[in-house]
Design an enzyme around this catalytic site. Structure first.
Site, short mmCIF file in Angstrom:
data_model
loop_
_atom_site.label_atom_id
_atom_site.label_comp_id
_atom_site.label_asym_id
_atom_site.label_seq_id
_atom_site.Cartn_x
_atom_site.Cartn_y
_atom_site.Cartn_z
N LYS A 63 1.14 4.47 -2.89
CA LYS A 63 2.01 5.89 -2.65
C LYS A 63 2.56 7.24 -3.00
O LYS A 63 2.60 8.05 -3.50
CB LYS A 63 1.08 5.68 -0.80
CG LYS A 63 -0.37 5.20 -1.08
CD LYS A 63 -0.63 5.41 0.75
CE LYS A 63 -2.41 4.52 0.42
NZ LYS A 63 -2.51 4.25 2.58
N ASP A 85 0.72 -0.65 -0.52
CA ASP A 85 -0.14 0.35 -0.11
C ASP A 85 0.96 1.13 -0.17
O ASP A 85 0.75 2.19 -0.51
CB ASP A 85 -1.00 -0.14 1.42
CG ASP A 85 -1.36 1.13 1.26
OD1 ASP A 85 -3.27 1.56 0.66
OD2 ASP A 85 -1.70 2.05 2.10
N1 HSE Z 1 -4.78 0.77 4.49
C1 HSE Z 1 -4.21 1.60 3.98
C2 HSE Z 1 -3.58 2.36 5.67
C3 HSE Z 1 -5.20 2.85 3.98
O1 HSE Z 1 -3.24 1.47 6.34
O2 HSE Z 1 -3.36 2.99 5.54
C4 HSE Z 1 -5.95 2.79 2.00
O3 HSE Z 1 -4.79 3.25 1.70
#
Ligand code: HSE
Length: 423
Positions: free
Chosen positions: A197, A193
């Site tokens: 980003k 994730d």
């Molecule tokens: N799963 C992500 C987090 C949020 O824990 O920050 C959505 O991208």
């Protein structure tokens, strides 16, 4: 402001948050919502079930819909669904970081050809405004560095491990019970994730397209209570850091891994599920953006903000403003982790023999590694010792070679962990 008819794809936490927030804005009308299961009970007052469909193509092929809000996530079937939407001339507002990181190039090219825009403030750091600031008011800057905490789940787990001296497994379980971590936590805890980003942030900050497959990525699953304790004794906290840098030769260094962050550093003070982005640019200097990186309300702030910006633009012109259009055609030359320079933390279990610290020092020296701190606190019951080494700035490939040599030595039982350090 132009009135917009929208279709929402995905109606989970974020989708419902967007729907609730939109109740305050009469100029945006939700025409249809695509869900997986039409019969699921929705926790929304006076909800009109006739808005629902289980066919997202019913939305993207609907001539009455101007904008698609995509908060479903994932690549399949969303990539094809959104391509159809763009081919039909629709604008997109999305929170889908994975899609943009993996398929952004294709989607943005198609959108440019069709004169539509893809807005994605919600895709990076939930409620924190960071995409729009970089693309608009910061455009006079040459941004050279980003260091960020971009994943709330892992920040929550690491915070609880430090505050309550929990194991990784117990902290993860707590995070799952509180709804921060998913049943399958891989995407968060292995750093996927955060890598999506930082890939998006680096692309727009450095004006060069980043290849997600060339981002070095390490998660937090190997962090032990002993690492957290040693880091604390040395004046550091452990955080999952996503970073992007432009090097002097123009090459780009983008990666995600846990780091020891000096306690005085601003990122060391960011706890629980909070996100924070530090950005350095010329002429602006250093900036910090901190806030909620997930959750229905913060994320809906970004989605609805994008929608209202688009409604204002479309009131004036049918051609979206240039800032909204992606123009990153040049591909970044990304460097390999082996070629990066870092300060390091190395945790080693050794046997209790005279000269063991000497062996570590010799092997480090032979590999151009200058030790700055070495810590041993007594002997374990099984006649082993835990030795922690902090190094001065060294080349990653030299450190990896030293570790290979160290493990060959009879006195070295195990290399427990190797972490990079941010001072
Ligand atoms: N799963 C992500 C987090 C949020 O824990 O920050 C959505 O991208």
């Amino acid at each position: 402001m132009k009135s917009l008819n929208i279709g929402i794809i995905g109606f989970g936490t974020v989708g419902c948050g967007v729907f609730e927030t939109l109740k305050s804005f009469n100029e945006i009308t939700v025409k249809k919502i695509a869900v997986k299961n039409i019969n699921k009970k929705r926790n929304i007052e006076n909800f009109d079930n006739s808005l629902l469909t289980d066919n997202p193509y019913e939305i993207v092929n609907n001539p009455d819909i101007d904008v698609i809000v995509e908060v479903a996530g994932g690549i399949n079937p969303i990539f094809d669904v959104l391509k159809t939407a763009i081919n039909n001339g629709k604008h997109i507002v999305t929170a889908n970081k994975e899609l943009l990181a993996k398929k952004g190039s294709e989607l943005f090219s198609l959108a440019k050809e069709k004169n539509t825009v893809i807005l994605y403030e919600a895709a990076v750091a939930g409620g924190i405004p960071i995409i729009m600031p970089i693309k608009t008011i910061l455009c006079a800057n040459k941004i050279t560095k980003i260091a960020a905490i971009l994943n709330g789940t892992t920040n929550y787990i690491l915070t609880k491990m430090a505050e309550q001296e929990l194991s990784y497994e117990t902290a993860l379980k707590q995070a799952q019970e509180l709804g921060y971590a998913e049943t399958d936590p891989t995407g968060d805890v292995e750093g996927f994730d955060a890598s999506y980003k930082i890939s998006i942030l680096s692309t727009i900050s450095f004006n060069k397209r980043i290849d997600i497959n060339k981002i070095y990525r390490e998660g937090i699953t190997k962090i032990t209570p002993q690492d957290i304790k040693s880091a604390k004794e040395l004046g550091y906290k452990i955080k999952l850091i996503a970073m992007g840098r432009v090097l002097d030769d123009g090459k780009i260094d983008v990666r995600v891994h846990p780091m020891l962050v000096a306690k005085k550093h601003l990122l060391a003070k960011v706890n629980n599920a909070t996100n924070s982005i530090m950005l350095s640019g010329y002429p602006v200097g250093d900036l910090v953006f901190t806030g909620a990186g997930a959750g229905a309300e913060p994320t809906s702030s970004s989605v609805v903000g994008d929608l209202l910006v688009l409604a204002s633009e479309l009131e004036i012109t049918n051609s979206p403003l240039p800032q909204s259009i992606c123009t990153h055609n040049e591909t970044a030359e990304q460097i390999d982790i082996g070629d990066t320079y870092n300060d390091y933390y190395i945790s080693i279990t050794t046997s209790n023999n005279p000269g063991t610290i000497g062996i570590i020092g010799t092997i480090c020296g032979k590999n151009n590694i200058n030790i700055s701190t070495i810590m041993q606190k007594g002997i374990n019951k099984d006649n082993t010792a835990e030795i922690v080494v902090l190094t001065e700035t060294s080349k990653e490939s030299d450190v990896q070679n030293a570790l290979k040599e160290l493990i060959q030595s009879e006195s070295i039982k195990n290399i427990n962990n190797l972490l990079r350090v941010m001072n």
